[in-house]
Design a protein around this motif. Structure first.
Motif, PDB file in Angstrom:
ATOM      1  N   LYS A 156      33.712 -35.837   3.361  1.00 29.74           N
ATOM      2  CA  LYS A 156      33.898 -34.517   3.964  1.00 29.74           C
ATOM      3  C   LYS A 156      33.485 -34.532   5.434  1.00 29.74           C
ATOM      4  CE  LYS A 156      33.111 -31.762  -0.254  1.00 29.74           C
ATOM      5  NZ  LYS A 156      32.626 -32.822  -1.157  1.00 29.74           N
ATOM      6  N   LEU A 157      32.342 -35.151   5.729  1.00 24.85           N
ATOM      7  CA  LEU A 157      31.890 -35.246   7.118  1.00 24.85           C
ATOM      8  C   LEU A 157      32.886 -36.044   7.950  1.00 24.85           C
ATOM      9  CD1 LEU A 157      29.779 -34.799   9.306  1.00 24.85           C
ATOM     10  CD2 LEU A 157      28.570 -36.839   8.473  1.00 24.85           C
ATOM     11  N   ALA A 158      33.415 -37.121   7.380  1.00 29.10           N
ATOM     12  CA  ALA A 158      34.398 -37.926   8.101  1.00 29.10           C
ATOM     13  C   ALA A 158      35.642 -37.112   8.437  1.00 29.10           C
ATOM     14  CB  ALA A 158      34.769 -39.152   7.266  1.00 29.10           C
ATOM     15  N   LEU A 159      36.108 -36.315   7.490  1.00 28.21           N
ATOM     16  CA  LEU A 159      37.292 -35.495   7.742  1.00 28.21           C
ATOM     17  C   LEU A 159      37.006 -34.413   8.782  1.00 28.21           C
ATOM     18  CD1 LEU A 159      38.738 -35.097   4.126  1.00 28.21           C
ATOM     19  CD2 LEU A 159      39.758 -36.353   6.033  1.00 28.21           C
ATOM     20  N   ILE A 160      35.820 -33.818   8.719  1.00 30.46           N
ATOM     21  CA  ILE A 160      35.462 -32.798   9.715  1.00 30.46           C
ATOM     22  C   ILE A 160      35.450 -33.409  11.117  1.00 30.46           C
ATOM     23  CG2 ILE A 160      33.589 -31.302  10.521  1.00 30.46           C
ATOM     24  CD1 ILE A 160      32.855 -30.886   7.553  1.00 30.46           C
ATOM     25  N   LEU A 161      34.836 -34.589  11.254  1.00 34.18           N
ATOM     26  CA  LEU A 161      34.813 -35.261  12.558  1.00 34.18           C
ATOM     27  C   LEU A 161      36.212 -35.674  12.985  1.00 34.18           C
ATOM     28  CD1 LEU A 161      31.646 -37.527  12.107  1.00 34.18           C
ATOM     29  CD2 LEU A 161      31.839 -35.398  13.397  1.00 34.18           C
ATOM     30  N   CYS A 162      37.023 -36.067  12.017  1.00 38.71           N
ATOM     31  CA  CYS A 162      38.388 -36.493  12.321  1.00 38.71           C
ATOM     32  C   CYS A 162      39.211 -35.333  12.874  1.00 38.71           C
ATOM     33  CB  CYS A 162      39.030 -37.060  11.064  1.00 38.71           C
ATOM     34  SG  CYS A 162      40.737 -37.599  11.260  1.00 38.71           S
ATOM     35  N   ASP A 177      46.622 -30.353   6.309  1.00 39.22           N
ATOM     36  CA  ASP A 177      46.819 -31.778   6.587  1.00 39.22           C
ATOM     37  C   ASP A 177      46.850 -32.610   5.313  1.00 39.22           C
ATOM     38  OD1 ASP A 177      46.778 -34.192   8.451  1.00 39.22           O
ATOM     39  OD2 ASP A 177      45.003 -34.549   7.223  1.00 39.22           O
ATOM     40  N   PHE A 178      47.726 -33.593   5.314  1.00 37.11           N
ATOM     41  CA  PHE A 178      47.825 -34.511   4.181  1.00 37.11           C
ATOM     42  C   PHE A 178      47.530 -35.950   4.586  1.00 37.11           C
ATOM     43  CE2 PHE A 178      50.478 -37.638   1.955  1.00 37.11           C
ATOM     44  CZ  PHE A 178      49.988 -37.514   0.660  1.00 37.11           C
ATOM     45  N   ILE A 179      48.021 -36.376   5.753  1.00 36.58           N
ATOM     46  CA  ILE A 179      47.983 -37.794   6.119  1.00 36.58           C
ATOM     47  C   ILE A 179      46.552 -38.311   6.229  1.00 36.58           C
ATOM     48  CG2 ILE A 179      48.596 -39.466   7.895  1.00 36.58           C
ATOM     49  CD1 ILE A 179      51.061 -37.823   8.504  1.00 36.58           C
ATOM     50  N   PHE A 180      45.730 -37.692   7.081  1.00 38.55           N
ATOM     51  CA  PHE A 180      44.368 -38.182   7.265  1.00 38.55           C
ATOM     52  C   PHE A 180      43.547 -38.031   5.989  1.00 38.55           C
ATOM     53  CE2 PHE A 180      45.377 -37.745  11.794  1.00 38.55           C
ATOM     54  CZ  PHE A 180      44.815 -38.916  12.285  1.00 38.55           C
ATOM     55  N   ALA A 181      43.745 -36.924   5.277  1.00 38.17           N
ATOM     56  CA  ALA A 181      43.003 -36.720   4.040  1.00 38.17           C
ATOM     57  C   ALA A 181      43.335 -37.803   3.018  1.00 38.17           C
ATOM     58  CB  ALA A 181      43.309 -35.336   3.471  1.00 38.17           C
ATOM     59  N   ARG A 182      44.595 -38.164   2.935  1.00 37.92           N
ATOM     60  CA  ARG A 182      45.000 -39.186   1.971  1.00 37.92           C
ATOM     61  C   ARG A 182      44.462 -40.554   2.348  1.00 37.92           C
ATOM     62  NH1 ARG A 182      45.751 -40.508  -3.079  1.00 37.92           N
ATOM     63  NH2 ARG A 182      47.298 -42.151  -3.377  1.00 37.92           N
ATOM     64  N   VAL A 183      44.469 -40.890   3.624  1.00 37.87           N
ATOM     65  CA  VAL A 183      43.999 -42.193   4.075  1.00 37.87           C
ATOM     66  C   VAL A 183      42.497 -42.337   3.866  1.00 37.87           C
ATOM     67  CG1 VAL A 183      43.657 -43.642   6.123  1.00 37.87           C
ATOM     68  CG2 VAL A 183      45.859 -42.556   5.727  1.00 37.87           C
ATOM     69  N   PHE A 237      51.608 -38.435  22.060  1.00 35.63           N
ATOM     70  CA  PHE A 237      51.611 -39.316  20.894  1.00 35.63           C
ATOM     71  C   PHE A 237      51.062 -38.570  19.684  1.00 35.63           C
ATOM     72  CE2 PHE A 237      51.172 -41.951  24.665  1.00 35.63           C
ATOM     73  CZ  PHE A 237      52.149 -42.916  24.466  1.00 35.63           C
ATOM     74  N   PRO A 238      51.720 -38.672  18.541  1.00 40.52           N
ATOM     75  CA  PRO A 238      51.221 -37.979  17.338  1.00 40.52           C
ATOM     76  C   PRO A 238      49.886 -38.539  16.890  1.00 40.52           C
ATOM     77  CG  PRO A 238      53.045 -39.456  16.792  1.00 40.52           C
ATOM     78  CD  PRO A 238      52.967 -39.422  18.289  1.00 40.52           C
ATOM     79  N   GLY A 239      49.035 -37.666  16.367  1.00 39.20           N
ATOM     80  CA  GLY A 239      47.691 -38.064  15.994  1.00 39.20           C
ATOM     81  C   GLY A 239      47.639 -39.109  14.892  1.00 39.20           C
ATOM     82  N   PHE A 240      48.633 -39.114  13.992  1.00 35.00           N
ATOM     83  CA  PHE A 240      48.559 -40.045  12.859  1.00 35.00           C
ATOM     84  C   PHE A 240      48.746 -41.499  13.277  1.00 35.00           C
ATOM     85  CE2 PHE A 240      53.029 -38.691  12.909  1.00 35.00           C
ATOM     86  CZ  PHE A 240      53.679 -39.923  12.952  1.00 35.00           C
ATOM     87  N   MET A 241      49.130 -41.740  14.543  1.00 34.87           N
ATOM     88  CA  MET A 241      49.237 -43.118  15.016  1.00 34.87           C
ATOM     89  C   MET A 241      47.873 -43.808  15.031  1.00 34.87           C
ATOM     90  SD  MET A 241      51.983 -42.832  18.146  1.00 34.87           S
ATOM     91  CE  MET A 241      51.785 -44.565  18.529  1.00 34.87           C
TER      92      MET A 241
END
Length: 290
Positions: free
Chosen positions: A151-157, A221-227, A126-130
């Protein structure tokens, strides 16, 4: 008779080799063409996204200069710094997680080992963006969607689920003879010492692969960063900044700068690869003597 057959075989081989090289040359041109176009566009003096010629009519460095001087609308230096910080931290954590999980699944025997590997294989389909909506609300509940905590949230993500991608590294660790580990255990080494002082030095190729993939994922990456960033423009990454350059209100004036930014973001990856390719040495061969 033999001479005629030999000439026929040589002629056939020459034709086959020529056909293969022609096909490879065409494929190479198709692969290089978009890169060449982006590089030429980054030096183009004419503004706008629609031009009638492939080659620029005039060249300039203003597109690169503008990225670092015009920060009134899009602060490219800050976005570059944000992305570099997130990518480096995520790369370190992700690489450690992947290598540690791979070592445990390759060298240790414990309960639920096979069920875990099967579960990880299924989840990998399953793709991660789900999961991005669920991930966003978890971070929001923890208060990590505002300010520098983004920034911390993105690193953990990016690094939290990296351990699920253990398959390639585990396959490499499986090729290292168990006799090395057994000899080290007899000498009194712990599993951590074996992992740090024996397994990792013998696994430089897979370490390099893991580091490169772990760096490229958050860097591009664009999807998680944008969200997660949403309207926090001071926390934007490069991917979001380049995307904004192509929006309707900016595309006419920022299109060539977008191409310049696309060239610049490839430089850290190229430097990382050129620096680390010296370690592409298979250290397993000759490790066991006798």
């Amino acid at each position: 008779m033999k001479t005629a057959k030999l000439r026929s075989a040589r002629r056939k081989r020459l034709i086959n080799n020529t056909a293969v090289h022609v096909v490879l040359a065409v494929l190479a041109f198709i692969w290089v063409f978009p890169i060449l176009w982006v590089i030429l566009t980054s030096f183009r003096a004419e503004k706008g996204s629609y031009v009638s010629t492939f080659l620029p009519q005039s060249f300039t460095l203003d597109n690169y200069t503008r990225l670092f001087t015009d920060t009134t609308i899009l602060n490219f230096p800050q976005m570059f710094a944000n992305t570099l910080f997130i990518a480096i931290c995520s790369c370190i954590l992700s690489s450690f997680y992947v290598l540690a999980v791979s070592y445990c699944l390759s060298r240790l025997k414990f309960k639920m080992r096979k069920p875990y590997m099967n579960m990880a294989m299924i989840l990998g389909l399953f793709p991660g963006f789900m999961s991005m909506i669920a991930v966003y609300f978890i971070f929001k509940a923890l208060g990590m969607t505002e300010g520098n905590l983004i920034k911390l949230a993105l690193i953990l993500c990016y690094s939290g689920g990296a351990g699920l991608g253990f398959q390639i590294a585990k396959g490499f660790f499986d090729t290292i003879p168990m006799a090395i580990d057994e000899a080290a255990l007899i000498d009194g080494c712990t599993h951590w010492q074996i992992f740090k002082k024996i397994t990792l030095p013998l696994s430089k190729p897979i370490i390099i692969y893991t580091v490169l993939t772990a760096f490229m994922s958050p860097w591009l990456d664009f999807i998680f960063a944008r969200v997660i960033c949403r309207a926090n423009s001071d926390q934007y990454t490069i991917a979001i900044g380049l995307w904004r350059m192509l929006e309707k209100e900016y595309i006419d004036s920022w299109y060539t700068s977008f191409a310049a930014g696309a060239v610049l973001i490839s430089i850290p990856i190229a430097i990382l690869f050129l620096y680390m390719q010296r370690f592409y040495v298979n250290g397993v061969g000759g490790a066991v003597k006798g």
